[in-house]
Design an enzyme around this catalytic site. Sequence first.
Site, PDB file in Angstrom:
ATOM      1  N   ARG A 103       0.884  -1.177   0.000  1.00 45.15           N
ATOM      2  CA  ARG A 103       0.000   0.000   0.000  1.00 45.15           C
ATOM      3  C   ARG A 103       0.913   1.216   0.000  1.00 45.15           C
ATOM      4  NH1 ARG A 103      -5.296   1.459   3.529  1.00 45.15           N
ATOM      5  NH2 ARG A 103      -6.120   0.073   1.925  1.00 45.15           N
ATOM      6  N   HIS A 130      -7.487   0.836  -6.288  1.00 49.07           N
ATOM      7  CA  HIS A 130      -7.688  -0.010  -5.097  1.00 49.07           C
ATOM      8  C   HIS A 130      -8.401  -1.295  -5.532  1.00 49.07           C
ATOM      9  CE1 HIS A 130      -7.947  -1.247  -1.081  1.00 49.07           C
ATOM     10  NE2 HIS A 130      -8.843  -0.426  -0.592  1.00 49.07           N
ATOM     11  N   GLN A 133     -10.348  -3.921  -3.111  1.00 52.41           N
ATOM     12  CA  GLN A 133     -11.664  -3.508  -2.632  1.00 52.41           C
ATOM     13  C   GLN A 133     -12.759  -3.887  -3.632  1.00 52.41           C
ATOM     14  OE1 GLN A 133     -12.404  -1.836   0.435  1.00 52.41           O
ATOM     15  NE2 GLN A 133     -14.445  -2.528  -0.167  1.00 52.41           N
ATOM     16  N   ASP A 218     -17.180   7.336  -1.561  1.00 49.71           N
ATOM     17  CA  ASP A 218     -15.924   7.212  -0.807  1.00 49.71           C
ATOM     18  C   ASP A 218     -15.642   8.593  -0.216  1.00 49.71           C
ATOM     19  OD1 ASP A 218     -13.447   6.352   0.161  1.00 49.71           O
ATOM     20  OD2 ASP A 218     -12.457   6.362  -1.804  1.00 49.71           O
ATOM     21  N   CYS A 258     -16.245   1.773   0.720  1.00 49.96           N
ATOM     22  CA  CYS A 258     -15.092   0.927   1.076  1.00 49.96           C
ATOM     23  C   CYS A 258     -14.698   1.078   2.538  1.00 49.96           C
ATOM     24  CB  CYS A 258     -13.911   1.232   0.165  1.00 49.96           C
ATOM     25  SG  CYS A 258     -13.278   2.913   0.291  1.00 49.96           S
ATOM     26  N   ARG A 286     -13.675  -8.490   2.204  1.00 49.37           N
ATOM     27  CA  ARG A 286     -12.251  -8.270   1.912  1.00 49.37           C
ATOM     28  C   ARG A 286     -11.462  -9.535   2.277  1.00 49.37           C
ATOM     29  NH1 ARG A 286     -10.126  -3.170   1.753  1.00 49.37           N
ATOM     30  NH2 ARG A 286      -8.279  -4.269   1.037  1.00 49.37           N
TER      31      ARG A 286
END
Length: 300
Positions: A103, A130, A133, A218, A258, A286
């Site tokens: 990340r 991402h 996700q 988001d 998310c 996830r």
Amino acid sequence: MPRHFLTLLDLTPQELRSLVQRAHELKRARQRGEISEALRHKVLAMIFEKSSTRTRVSFEAGMTQLGGAAMFLSPNDTQLGRGEPIEDTARVLSRMVDGIMIRTFAHETVETFAEYSRVPVINGLTDLYHPCQLLADMQTYFEHRGDIQGRTVAWIGDGNNMCHSYINAARQFDFQLRIACPEGYDPDPEILAAAGDRCTIVRDPMAAAEGVDLVVTDVWASMGQEEEQKQREKAFAGYQVTPELMARADKEALFMHCLPAHRGEEVAAEVIDAPDSVVWDEAENRLHAQKALLEFLMAQ
Ligand code: CP
Ligand code: NVA
């Protein structure tokens, strides 16, 4: 050459569909208490240059549940923080472990890492994408509403890393995506253009939500944009996912986020905390989706 997962385009649509199916099977197997040793004695190194709750815990728990182990590395405690080149770190780590999750900020960092790695590299979020996700989001849609192919999704808010991964998902899972973002906060034009007529920008969030099957949002300021928070709050006023906006969507429409969420900014508390909210399933998935991914990339 190992397979990597830097964006959703690294897997074929068929492979992605199989992963989502496998994620669902792994979820059921865990509920039945079945033990898997698919990654027995395998090690995943996880480099986090940004904060994380879900990504860290799901990868670490996932590796343990598959019989392997995960190792958390932060730039502060490794030589990465003292300027050791990415290329050298990738060469060294990949001789010791079986997979690497990163990340970070610049997407080029994960690309460089993958280029020099002997083992699969997984993108655990960059400024641009991402993808992990999206595996969980697609699994959640399939579990609650069936196939997403041919459906319409509204993205409300920033044209950010999550939005870019939704654009790629529209291509790979074959759905329509309407993006409602204020001017100046559009997704990357090249990523958008590559999706052709599957994705369109609709400035008005209410119009974007009309009749859709899934509404997604988001945070307005992503990690690394903290100092823009105030300015972004102004720019995104009117882009909150409210009960009124959800009422424009199809009666059966789902809402996804998310997480972490900012109630009262991008989403109203009544929407995210509704009794039938699927965001907790989305977060749980996830774990299952990434276990399917780890199996796919790392099991011999
Ligand atoms: N959604 C997500 O990636 O959460 P974390 O930042 O907690 O990992
Ligand atoms: N767009 C957000 C997603 C967090 C999971 C960020 O990059 O901070």
